[in-house]
Design an enzyme around this catalytic site. Structure first.
Site, mmCIF file in Angstrom:
data_model
loop_
_atom_site.group_PDB
_atom_site.id
_atom_site.type_symbol
_atom_site.label_atom_id
_atom_site.label_comp_id
_atom_site.label_asym_id
_atom_site.label_seq_id
_atom_site.Cartn_x
_atom_site.Cartn_y
_atom_site.Cartn_z
ATOM 1 C CB SER A 101 -0.914 0.022 1.233
ATOM 2 O OG SER A 101 -1.548 1.279 1.376
ATOM 3 C CG HIS A 113 18.740 21.123 39.561
ATOM 4 N ND1 HIS A 113 17.883 20.354 40.300
ATOM 5 C CD2 HIS A 113 18.437 22.417 39.844
ATOM 6 C CE1 HIS A 113 17.101 21.126 41.022
ATOM 7 N NE2 HIS A 113 17.424 22.383 40.757
#
Length: 471
Positions: free
Chosen positions: A47, A452
């Site tokens: 397809s 951090h």
């Protein structure tokens, strides 16, 4: 049939060094690599809507994009309008990926993409096309990479119901179903249940097992259940679906739970009860390729079939149904074709998985239950995300639900497994998996320096939060 490459016309008999049947992740990776080496490659895809395979077209990319769009909807946004717009944007994205996949391969000088159904005529030959319009391709080496298709449960009235949808049907419809029933509480069922609930559908999940996520530890499954229930998803477990009856504008679904029959009326039914290998139309008998009782292509650890020149990659070989496993399959096959031939499926270790609900659940390795069943002495490190002091990112992104759990070897400090139900867990789990593969201990992972504020620095706290330890 569409012969996409202008070098060839219908009724031509082609010869390829490598013939790939199916445009999935593994097959296209091998096709590209062999094409770059100057080998003649023919890739057949049934397809034009599936260039690139399941993931970019009807799997990972569109479903995870819908997760993102669903999470962006505000209470004041119209559910139907938001959903229709989201589907349109997702379809534009998949179209972009589909075109890129096709152009990337078919644009190579030695690679030809053919669009049509492939059917084996003998061990080295397939015909491609439909009806009398067929083209013959002969391959020295052949790769079967046709993927899998949804399984529709054997429930009276379900297969013929006009309200029945596969996951592909569901994510491509622009009409948001007001009420959705999901048959199956596995990864796919829970992901789409969570997504469509966030878009605004009333969602009922019907699962035959006594609980969802039965392969996970009870505390982890309970945490997921709590999140889904808080989102408004109805979870019916331990049920047996008895029948489906179509009405003029809705379907009635009858199921039995704890000896009592119940009925739910819905506008759509999603069959999410698993997938099976797509082999039924390949005429594998003509090639002498053996299959399992479930229809999967039998392969050895090097992904060779019963015919040494034919390999099977991805879902079609009955292995784990993940895109990244298909990609690793391509590495194994390429090692057979161009390398030393030593790489195999036995080399895989600490393979992670992610359930993309919100927040996602990512797991790797052994559960606590599995570790104890194996006779191992374990330590359990676990914390709710809301209590992880070293994880301010959870508060920054306003998602503090969930938990993190590590299963550790009490004698060696080895990480045996982890279950991370948290924001960013789909990324965190890769760090844990890498640590497991290379023997990095829990102490090393706990004492490592992380940026951090980040989610990874949660490891600094969680791996020290021992809640259970065997003597």
């Amino acid at each position: 049939m569409n012969t996409e490459n202008s070098h060839y016309t219908e009724n031509t008999e082609l010869h390829a060094d490598v013939l790939v049947i199916g445009f999935g992740k593994g097959g296209k990776a091998v096709a590209a690599a062999m094409g770059q080496r100057g080998k003649s490659v023919v890739l057949v895809e049934q397809s034009a809507r599936m260039y690139g395979g399941t993931c970019p077209n009807v799997g990972c990319v569109p479903t995870k994009a819908l997760v993102h769009h669903a999470n962006q909807r505000r209470p004041q946004d119209s559910p139907q309008d938001w959903y229709a717009r989201s589907v349109g944007e997702v379809q534009a994205l998949t179209s972009l990926f589909r075109a890129g996949n096709f152009d990337g391969l078919n644009g190579m000088e030695t690679v030809t993409v053919l669009t049509g159904r492939a059917r084996f005529e003998d061990p080295h030959t397939v015909s491609v096309g439909a009806g009398a319009e067929r083209l013959t391709v002969r391959g020295d080496t052949i790769l079967i990479n046709t993927g899998s298709v949804p399984v529709v449960p054997d429930v009276p009235g379900l297969a013929g119901s006009r309200y029945l949808l596969t996951s592909t049907d569901l994510i491509e419809t622009t009409t948001l179903p007001p009420r959705l029933a999901v048959i199956g509480g596995g990864y796919l069922g829970l992901e789409l249940a969570a997504v469509y609930r966030r878009f605004g559908s009333e969602v009922t999940v019907l699962e035959t097992a006594p609980d969802i996520l039965r392969h996970e530890d009870e505390d982890v499954a309970t945490a997921v259940r709590t999140i889904l229930l808080d989102e408004g998803v109805t979870l019916a477990t331990g049920v047996r679906v008895l029948e489906v009856t179509d009405g003029p504008d809705r379907a009635s679904l009858v199921y039995e739970q704890n000896g009592t029959k119940q009925t739910v009326e819905v506008d759509a039914i999603l069959a999410a009860a698993g997938r099976r290998p797509a082999t039924s139309e390949l005429n594998l008998e003509a090639a002498g390729v053996a299959v399992t009782e479930r229809g999967a292509v039998k392969v050895d650890t090097y992904l060779r079939t019963s015919r040494p020149h034919i390999f099977a990659l991805g879902d079609v070989n009955g292995g784990p149904q993940f895109t990244y496993i298909s990609l690793d399959d391509s590495r194994i096959v390429l090692d057979q074709l161009t390398g030393e031939g030593g790489r195999s499926t036995d080399d895989r270790a600490a393979v992670p998985h992610t359930l993309f609900i919100t927040p996602p659940l990512a797991t790797v390795g052994m559960t606590e239950r599995e570790a104890r069943a194996a006779g191992l002495r374990v330590k359990i490190a676990s914390q709710p995300v809301a209590e992880i002091i070293a994880m301010p990112r959870a508060y920054v992104v306003e998602e503090t639900r969930g938990m993190m759990k590590f299963v550790l070897d009490a004698e060696t400090d080895e990480i045996l497994g982890a279950a991370l139900l948290s924001t960013d867990s789909q990324e965190l789990i890769n760090t844990v998996a890498l640590a497991m593969r290379h023997g990095i201990t829990a102490t090393e992972l706990r004492t490592t320096v992380y940026t951090h504020p980040s989610s990874t620095e949660a490891f600094n706290d969680v791996l020290g939060a021992i809640v259970r330890s065997d003597p």
